[in-house]
Motif scaffolding. Structure first.
Motif, mmCIF file in Angstrom:
data_model
loop_
_atom_site.group_PDB
_atom_site.id
_atom_site.type_symbol
_atom_site.label_atom_id
_atom_site.label_comp_id
_atom_site.label_asym_id
_atom_site.label_seq_id
_atom_site.Cartn_x
_atom_site.Cartn_y
_atom_site.Cartn_z
ATOM 1 N N GLN A 95 0.830 -1.199 0.000
ATOM 2 C CA GLN A 95 0.000 0.000 0.000
ATOM 3 C C GLN A 95 0.867 1.253 0.000
ATOM 4 O O GLN A 95 2.023 1.243 0.428
ATOM 5 C CB GLN A 95 -0.925 -0.004 1.214
ATOM 6 C CG GLN A 95 -2.027 -1.056 1.137
ATOM 7 C CD GLN A 95 -3.190 -0.702 2.049
ATOM 8 O OE1 GLN A 95 -2.989 -0.231 3.164
ATOM 9 N NE2 GLN A 95 -4.401 -0.929 1.573
ATOM 10 N N ASN A 125 -5.761 2.705 -1.639
ATOM 11 C CA ASN A 125 -5.353 1.928 -0.459
ATOM 12 C C ASN A 125 -6.537 1.151 0.114
ATOM 13 O O ASN A 125 -6.411 -0.016 0.496
ATOM 14 C CB ASN A 125 -4.782 2.861 0.610
ATOM 15 C CG ASN A 125 -3.288 3.101 0.427
ATOM 16 O OD1 ASN A 125 -2.660 2.509 -0.449
ATOM 17 N ND2 ASN A 125 -2.724 3.973 1.241
ATOM 18 N N LYS A 126 -7.690 1.809 0.176
ATOM 19 C CA LYS A 126 -8.888 1.139 0.688
ATOM 20 C C LYS A 126 -9.287 -0.020 -0.222
ATOM 21 O O LYS A 126 -9.659 -1.101 0.255
ATOM 22 C CB LYS A 126 -10.042 2.144 0.802
ATOM 23 C CG LYS A 126 -9.888 3.143 1.931
ATOM 24 C CD LYS A 126 -11.089 4.086 2.006
ATOM 25 C CE LYS A 126 -10.956 5.054 3.173
ATOM 26 N NZ LYS A 126 -12.114 6.006 3.237
ATOM 27 N N GLU A 129 -6.791 -2.917 0.074
ATOM 28 C CA GLU A 129 -6.948 -3.560 1.376
ATOM 29 C C GLU A 129 -8.122 -4.540 1.357
ATOM 30 O O GLU A 129 -8.029 -5.653 1.894
ATOM 31 C CB GLU A 129 -7.161 -2.499 2.459
ATOM 32 C CG GLU A 129 -7.436 -3.056 3.855
ATOM 33 C CD GLU A 129 -6.321 -3.959 4.360
ATOM 34 O OE1 GLU A 129 -6.633 -4.918 5.108
ATOM 35 O OE2 GLU A 129 -5.138 -3.720 4.005
ATOM 36 N N SER A 133 -7.531 -8.572 1.843
ATOM 37 C CA SER A 133 -8.160 -9.242 2.984
ATOM 38 C C SER A 133 -9.118 -10.343 2.532
ATOM 39 O O SER A 133 -9.152 -11.425 3.128
ATOM 40 C CB SER A 133 -8.903 -8.216 3.848
ATOM 41 O OG SER A 133 -9.953 -7.599 3.125
#
Length: 378
Positions: A95, A125-126, A129, A133
């Motif tokens: 990131q 980045n969001k 992520e 995940s």
């Protein structure tokens, strides 16, 4: 006018006065299948229609594919999903360091692009992520370490079918690309921002298709101009110039005094004639063409020459002198989205003025359905 034709081929016209038998004969001689020309479209519209129907059919076939059966190489659903998820996870970079970026690109009154960049880094980045995940979670589920929930199962079905999982697409920008192309496109966007961060300055040429939220970049360009010349932002708008091949090379080396040089748009329904420097008819079987670099140059609205057209058709002003097509730009090919607070669709980006040949008018290109896209479906 008995010589008036409704289409360029001359097949469709109003028959001359005659008897009932003459009219019946005329109707019988018309083609059984109406071609695209009858509706003002290019012959390539037939190809686009066929591709759309084919993709819909193949999508239905994929959705009916048995989950447990092996493919041509004997791969099971679990094995295929494990390979795809591991491959995508391995290709995703780290990131962005947002704190460092804020130091390198602080909020400045005279440079709105710093804010645009940091907001883009936060959005990506969001997104990455969420991707990382969920990939870790589905790999754990395949190993039996956690329960395979309904959401993870839907995600796995999409990935095995080569589609972007809904949980990713909801968190991402609009796109109709299949999974493989979508990942390549995402990595290209991340690399575009990475090069910007590493250079510690804005690029000379912006990849307008690479932004998550394109409107922020557009507003930032207007803001820089308005603040530089101390003008109210609602009194300025964009004028556009399509660059020649030589000007494109110069743009790579030198940043413009005002505005932004951009790349990355595709024309649908027409092409750009580099020799005549005007919008031209598409070549046969050529559905999309790249637009050269273009200059988004902010000006006072009073300095921009109005488009020639008709207000009732929303094509311009009666007294307008600019012989240009006000071409809409969309994020992807469906050209539809949700109505946003700006009054436009979430899929809409902006209008871009393109020069036309003297024998064409806006009505011609509107009937052709000509628009520009920031990305293709493949």
């Amino acid at each position: 006018n008995n010589n008036y034709k409704f289409s360029s081929s001359g097949i469709y016209y109003a028959p001359a006065n005659g008897s009932l038998e003459d009219y019946i004969t005329f109707v019988k001689d018309l083609p059984y299948t109406e071609g695209p020309e009858l509706f003002g479209l290019h012959d390539n519209a037939n190809i686009s229609c066929a591709l759309g129907e084919t993709n819909q059919l193949l999508g239905t076939i994929l959705s009916l594919q048995p989950r447990a059966s092996g493919g041509a190489d004997g791969s099971s659903w679990d094995r295929t999903l494990a390979e795809v998820s591991a491959d995508i996870e391995s290709r995703l970079p780290e990131q962005f360091d947002l704190e460092k970026a804020i130091i390198d690109f602080p909020v400045r009154y005279d440079e709105s692009m710093n804010t645009v960049l940091t907001q883009e880094l936060l959005r990506f980045n969001k997104l990455t992520e969420i991707i990382k995940s969920t990939l870790k979670e589905i790999q754990r589920a395949l190993k039996g370490l956690v329960v395979m929930s309904g959401e993870l199962e839907h995600m796995g079905d999409a990935m095995v079918d080569g589609l972007v999982p809904e949980i990713w697409s909801k968190a991402a920008y609009p796109s109709r690309k299949p999974l493989a192309s979508w990942v390549v496109d995402l990595l290209a966007r991340l690399n575009f921002l990475k090069a910007w961060v590493q250079a510690k300055k804005a690029p000379n040429v912006f990849w307008i298709s690479g932004f998550y939220f394109t409107q922020a970049f557009i507003t930032g360009t207007l803001q820089n101009f308005a603040r530089k010349y101390k003008l109210p932002i609602d009194t300025v708008a964009f004028d556009f110039t399509i660059l020649t091949e030589n000007e494109c090379r110069q743009a790579e080396e030198k940043k413009p005094e005002d505005g932004s040089i951009c790349r990355g748009l595709y024309l649908e329904g027409a092409r750009w004639d580099a020799q005549a420097h005007v919008l031209a008819e598409s070549k046969p079987r050529e559905l999309h063409t790249s637009l050269p670099y273009f200059h988004m140059l902010p000006k006072l609205k009073t300095e921009i020459i109005p488009l020639a057209g008709r207000p009732d058709l929303y094509t311009g002003d009666i007294d307008g002198k600019a012989h240009m097509y006000n071409c809409p730009v969309y994020k992807e090919s469906t050209r539809q989205g949700v109505l946003s607070t700006t009054g436009h669709s979430t899929n809409f980006v902006m209008f871009l003025r393109l020069p036309m040949a003297s024998y064409h008018n806006q009505k011609h290109w509107i009937k052709r359905g000509v628009a520009m896209l920031t990305q293709l479906d493949n």
